[in-house]
Each structure stands twice: as structure tokens, then as C-alpha cells.
Design a protein around this motif. Structure first.
Motif, PDB file in Angstrom:
ATOM      1  N   GLY A 121     -35.085 -27.301 -12.197  1.00 45.91           N
ATOM      2  CA  GLY A 121     -33.642 -27.440 -11.703  1.00 45.91           C
ATOM      3  C   GLY A 121     -32.835 -26.597 -12.510  1.00 45.91           C
ATOM      4  O   GLY A 121     -33.335 -25.833 -13.332  1.00 45.91           O
ATOM      5  N   SER A 122     -31.557 -26.856 -12.321  1.00 46.69           N
ATOM      6  CA  SER A 122     -30.484 -26.364 -13.271  1.00 46.69           C
ATOM      7  C   SER A 122     -30.545 -26.564 -14.671  1.00 46.69           C
ATOM      8  O   SER A 122     -30.064 -25.711 -15.419  1.00 46.69           O
ATOM      9  N   ASP A 129     -28.600 -33.487 -11.976  1.00 46.13           N
ATOM     10  CA  ASP A 129     -29.670 -34.324 -12.242  1.00 46.13           C
ATOM     11  C   ASP A 129     -30.513 -33.686 -13.089  1.00 46.13           C
ATOM     12  O   ASP A 129     -30.431 -32.679 -13.187  1.00 46.13           O
ATOM     13  N   ASP A 166     -34.540 -32.735 -13.274  1.00 47.97           N
ATOM     14  CA  ASP A 166     -35.642 -32.492 -12.363  1.00 47.97           C
ATOM     15  C   ASP A 166     -36.728 -32.352 -13.544  1.00 47.97           C
ATOM     16  O   ASP A 166     -36.685 -31.490 -14.242  1.00 47.97           O
TER      17      ASP A 166
HETATM   18 CA    CA Z   1     -31.295 -30.813 -10.553  1.00 45.19          CA
END
Ligand code: CA
Ligand code: DGT
Ligand code: CA
Length: 574
Positions: A186-187, A197, A199
Motif C-alpha cells: 500500500g501507500s 491504513d 497493509d
Molecule cells: Ca493502505
């Protein structure tokens, strides 16, 4: 008005047009423009001021370019206002909830008179939404989850808080037998400055065991989902963590899929479709034969698509696919390329540790040098150095360099750029130092014009080497000062001066899109941690992540230079 605000307006327009049941091509055009503008590396406002054409941005046509100009120059868009006026109030807020499309929004508004997220939440809790024919309990409950998720998303977490939490959990889960490859996706893996969030991905002989251990972690406050290959929890402090586990042979496609960005994956899937391939988290399916190929590494996954490996920090749908197709993605700067830290504070000003403690920590990190850049005694800075104490510090550093091996301590200062543009120390002092970094610390509310001239004045001063934290913004806190960065960058390039990427996760200043533009204009960058203690020196990785998002190679970053070359460069004016 900033690019992301402009993008939000065009996305709203797309949603409103869909609500009205308008032509799908028109809707897509607004969506495309919103995405293009959101990720565009330059501020549209600056382009307009420079008389440049917005039509040149891929995905922005003539009509939308005209609307963007109206929006940015006047602060409002008549087309958008008219559209909103013709529709029930607050409908935009409902459409922003994932899972609520135009059709449902129309019913919620028409039949229940709901026009805000709060009203919707109340109606769900009172059971009114579930009673609407065709909706039911499950849909209503789902809406509630989406509302809660949306509220959490609103509170994005700075990467400096998220990464240590992720690492702590990775270490804890690493104790489960047969677990491998635990890594953020993710980010967070893309090194965005904030994350919605965390991941986490991994592989295991028995994935279910790892999910069980995850749900049972002492950090967990609430378990949202708990299956055999995935789990989702909220940790104390409110941050959501999603975990996905697969068998070892399918790790590459899993990691690729959940690293995103979503826009990158959309572009990649579209490309795969043209090659007759269907992409998913499980692998690549040859569409004609329905045969699934699995990938244990991301490198193999991208290679199967005829693409060079794309580093996570570049996966933002900004042209990286085209470059990967030509095998022309450059080798980006890495943490191991960093040869020293050029921004650090000691007890001499507002830091916690001594010069020697910082020097030894720098040596432990494998650096060749560290610059000690305490504050000058400018107004508003606690414990800044006056001339007398600066001479004492220089003597201490000289003695230290005679004594220590394997690390060179550079003398320096973070000199204050006063409100009138003058520097805190005269030429006689600054010219005696190895490195001078200059920064704004006060009078932050000056007009853009004044602030820009103030900083450019420092750039043109022959004694100054580096401009530190050029916008003074704080992530999730203080807004950036009003400053024409384009002009600052051009002045820095012209005067062969260095602009800092401040790696402190609260600052990350320059930010990614601005560092991208500075590099494009030929400005040399330096990554400094702004350490106020030895532990802060580890912030370097955040600066490197940001520099990678700006497509920086080692040659773009001053402090990848070995000591001898660095000294030549910073001493050229002395
Ligand atoms: Ca994320
Ligand atoms: P964040 O969490 O808002 O900072 O941003 P991301 O990029 O981490 O987004 P997240 O956590 O929603 O999803 C992680 C990645 O998973 C995302 O970058 C792309 C991929 N992905 C796969 N399926 C979906 C999907 O249905 N929706 C979204 N948004 N992403 C998906
Ligand atoms: Ca997620």
C-alpha cells in the motif's frame, strides 16, 4: 487553490453528472481530468501565472482546461455551482461514501430526505435505511462500515508514525513458524507522506496460523475481520491494519496488487487486457486459455508483461509504465548511497546530544561525514549560537576531527533568514564554516512576494550553500508559507545552490511533487534529517523515500558524494 482541491471539484462534477444520468463519455472525461490533475507534478496555479497552457496536461481537454482556469483564478466555478444548485443539497457528501452510487443516493435523498453523512448514520441506526425496499439490513450495515472507514481515512497517519508500528508487528509475526516475506504494501510501501491504513503482506506454510497470531497481538484494540488468509484490525490509537497471507509461490502478484496505487494497477490491468492477459492478486491469467500463472516475485510479474521492474515509489500512474516499457526507469537513489547527513543539531543549540555522540552515530551508520548545523541566535530560536559560542564549537569540532577516525565532522550553521531577508551572521563568520544552510523560522505570514524575495536573497548570498525546509510546512499541521517555489528553484539552479529535502517525517519539506519539479529544473538537492538527537538520524530513510518518489538518482543528491567531492563543492565560494 491547490491541485488536489481542483481535482476534487472535477471528481464531484463527475459524480453529480452520474447522479443526473448524463452521458457516460462526459462523466469519464471529468474523472480522467481529476486524476490527471491530482497527480500532476506542478501546481496548475503556477502554470497559469506563467502563461502556460493547461491543455498540455495529458487527460485535460480544452473545455476542462477553461474550467480549471476559472476555478483557480476566481476560486469558484459557475458550471459546478449551477450543477449543485439543481440537485438536492448535500448529495455530494453521500456520493463520497464508497458503495453509494447515484441511484441509491437519489433514493436516500428523495425517500428519506437524507442530505448529510451524519443524517445517514442516524437513519441507519434507527433502521430507516434497512426498511427501504431492496436495501435491507446487510446493505445498511455495510454503509455504516463505509462511513466509519471514511472517517478514519480522513485522519491520515504520518508515515513517521505508521512505519514503526508496521515494523513492530512484522517482528512480532516473524516469530510464527513457517512465515516468510512479511512486508508493508500500500501507500506505506510507496512512501507516501501519510497513510490511510497499514497493509501488510506475507507468505507462510500455514497462512491461517499467522492471521490467528495477528488477531491476538497485544496491540490490537478491535478485530474487524478474521479469515484463513486475511485479517483486519484496529490497533490502539485507531489505526487500521490489513494483513494478507498466501503460499510462498504467489507472493509476487499479491504484493504487486496490494502495493497499488490503485491508479497504477488500473493502468497496468488495461495494458494487460490489450495483451490478452487478466491481472489479479493471484497472478496473471491468459484470457484465451484461462490458465493462471503464478509469480513468486514482483520482478517476474512485471517481466511477464514486458515491463522493467517499477519501484513502489514510482507507482502513481505518472508515466512510469511508458518508461518501464522502454526499460528506461533510472536507478533511483537508495539509503545505502547516502554518504553523510548535512543537517543536525547538538546540545550547543536545541539538540539533545553532543557533537561527539552525533559523530559516532554517523560513523555507525556507515557515513563519511556529518555536518553540525546548530541554530544561529536569531530572534525566536531558543539557545541559538552567538559568535563566541560558535568559535568554541568550531574548536571542539577541530579537536574531535583530530581524535576520531572514520568520520569527518563538518562545521556548519543553520543560519536564520530574518524577516527582512538578511542573515543572522556576517560574511566574516559564515565564510569560515564548511557548510552554511539557511532557513526561515519566523515571520511566516509574509506575502508570497515578500517571502519569495526573502528566500531568493539568501540563495544569491555567496556564503549560503543550502536552503533548508523551504516551505516550513508541518505534515498534518502548519500550512506551508506562501512562496513561489518555481522562482526559488530557478534561482537555486541559476546560482548553483542546493535545496534541502528535510527528512524529518513531520516536515518532509520539500514534498514529493516539489522535489520532482526541482530536479526537473536541474536543482541539486540534499537530504538532511534535521536530527535533534542521534535517534533522529534514522529519519534519512523517509527523505530517501521522498526523493525516490521524485525520481531522484544518486547524482541528484548532494550527500551521496564522497567527502572529498563534497568539500570541493561546498567550498567553491570560499
Ligand atoms: Ca493502505
Ligand atoms: P491509503 O491506505 O489510503 O494510504 O492508500 P493505499 O494505496 O494503501 O490504498 P488501500 O489501503 O485502500 O489499498 C491498498 C492497495 O490495494 C491499493 O493501493 C491498490 C490495491 N487495491 C486492490 N483492490 C483495491 C480496491 O478494490 N480498492 C482500492 N482502493 N485499492 C485496491
Ligand atoms: Ca488497506
Amino acid at each position: 487553490m491547490k491541485n488536489n482541491e481542483v481535482a476534487r471539484v472535477f471528481q464531484d462534477i463527475a459524480d453529480l453528472l452520474e447522479f443526473k444520468g448524463e452521458n457516460v463519455f462526459k462523466i469519464r472525461a471529468y474523472e480522467r481530468a481529476a486524476r490527471a490533475i491530482e497527480h500532476y507534478p506542478r501546481e496548475l496555479k503556477t502554470m497559469i501565472e506563467a502563461g502556460e497552457e493547461l491543455r498540455d496536461i495529458p487527460g485535460v481537454g480544452e473545455a476542462i482546461a477553461g474550467k480549471a482556469v476559472e476555478l483557480i483564478t476566481t476560486g469558484r466555478l459557475s458550471y459546478y455551482e449551477n450543477l449543485k444548485n439543481k440537485l438536492p443539497q448535500g448529495i455530494t457528501n453521500l456520493l463520497a461514501i464508497p458503495g453509494i452510487g447515484p441511484k441509491t443516493a437519489r433514493r436516500l435523498s428523495g425517500e428519506l430526505g437524507i442530505s448529510s453523512v451524519d443524517e445517514l448514520e442516524r437513519a441507519i441506526n434507527e433502521g430507516a435505511v434497512a426498511e427501504l425496499s431492496g436495501l435491507g439490513n446487510k446493505t445498511a450495515e455495510n454503509m455504516l462500515h463505509q462511513i466509519q472507514a471514511l472517517r478514519r481515512k480522513d485522519q491520515r497517519i504520518p508515515i513517521g508514525e505508521a512505519l514503526p508500528i508496521a515494523e513492530e508487528i512484522i517482528i512480532a509475526l516473524g516469530a510464527v513458524a513457517g512465515v516468510r516475506n512479511l512486508t508493508p504494501a500500500g501507500s506505506l510501501r510507496r512512501f507516501r507522506e501519510t497513510v490511510g491504513d497499514i497493509d501488510l503482506m506475507g507468505t507462510a506454510d500455514n497462512p491461517g496460523q499467522v492471521v490467528d497470531a495477528f488477531a491476538a497481538l497485544p496491540q490490537v484494540a478491535q478485530v474487524l475481520a478474521h479469515g484463513s488468509t486475511k485479517g483486519s484490525v484496529i490497533v490502539k490509537g485507531g489505526l487500521q491494519i490489513d494483513l494478507r497471507m498466501v503460499n510462498h509461490d504467489a507472493f509476487g502478484s499479491l504484493l504487486q496488487h496490494f502495493t497499488g496505487s490503485q491508479q497504477h494497477n488500473i493502468a497496468l490491468r488495461e495494458r494487460g487486457r490489450r495483451q490478452g492477459l487478466t491481472l489479479s492478486e493471484y497472478g496473471i491469467t491468459v484470457t484465451s486459455t484461462d490458465e493462471l500463472e503464478k509469480f513468486s516475485t514482483e520482478e517476474d510479474f512485471y517481466r511477464r508483461l514486458g515491463l522493467q521492474y517499477i519501484p513502489p515509489e514510482l507507482r502513481e500512474a505518472q508515466g512510469e509504465l511508458a518508461r518501464a516499457e522502454q526499460q528506461s526507469i533510472p536507478p533511483l537513489v537508495e539509503l545505502s548511497d547516502m554518504k553523510g547527513d548535512l543537517h543536525a543539531h547538538t546540545r550547543w543549540s536545541d539538540g539533545h546530544d553532543s557533537v561527539e555522540e552525533l559523530a559516532l552515530a554517523a560513523r555507525d551508520l556507515g557515513y563519511q561525514y556529518i555536518a553540525i548545523t546548530d541554530h544561529s541566535a536569531g530572534r525566536g530560536i531558543a539557545h541559538g549560537l552567538d559568535m563566541d559560542r560558535l568559535w568554541q564549537q568550531i574548536a571542539e569540532i577541530k579537536a574531535l576531527n583530530d581524535r576520531l577516525t572514520g568520520i569527518r565532522v563538518l562545521t556548519g550553521i543553520e543560519v536564520d533568514i530574518r524577516a527582512d531577508g538578511s542573515l543572522d551572521f556576517p560574511h566574516e563568520v559564515l565564510s569560515r564554516l564548511d557548510i552554511v544552510i539557511a532557513a526561515v523560522h519566523s515571520s511566516m505570514h509574509q506575502s508570497q512576494d515578500k517571502m519569495t524575495r526573502r528566500v531568493i536573497g539568501a540563495i544569491e548570498d555567496p556564503d549560503v550553500d543550502v536552503i533548508a525546509h523551504p516551505t516550513c510546512r508541518l505534515v498534518g499541521g502548519r500550512e506551508p508559507v506562501a512562496i513561489d517555489l518555481e522562482a526559488v528553484f530557478r534561482a537555486a539552479a541559476k546560482n548553483d545552490k542546493i535545496v534541502e529535502i528535510n527528512a524529518m517525517p513531520d516536515r518532509l519539506d520539500l514534498k514529493d511533487v516539489h522535489a520532482f519539479r526541482a530536479r526537473e529544473l536541474g536543482v541539486k538537492l540534499a537530504i538532511g534529517t534535521d536530527a535533534h538527537s542521534t535517534s533522529h538520524m534514522g529519519f534519512m530513510r523517509f527523505g530517501v523515500g521522498l526523493a525516490r518518489r521524485a525520481w531522484c538518482q544518486p547524482r541528484h543528491i548532494l550527500n551521496t558524494l564522497p567527502l572529498s567531492e563534497l568539500l570541493v563543492l561546498v567550498n567553491r565560494n570560499r
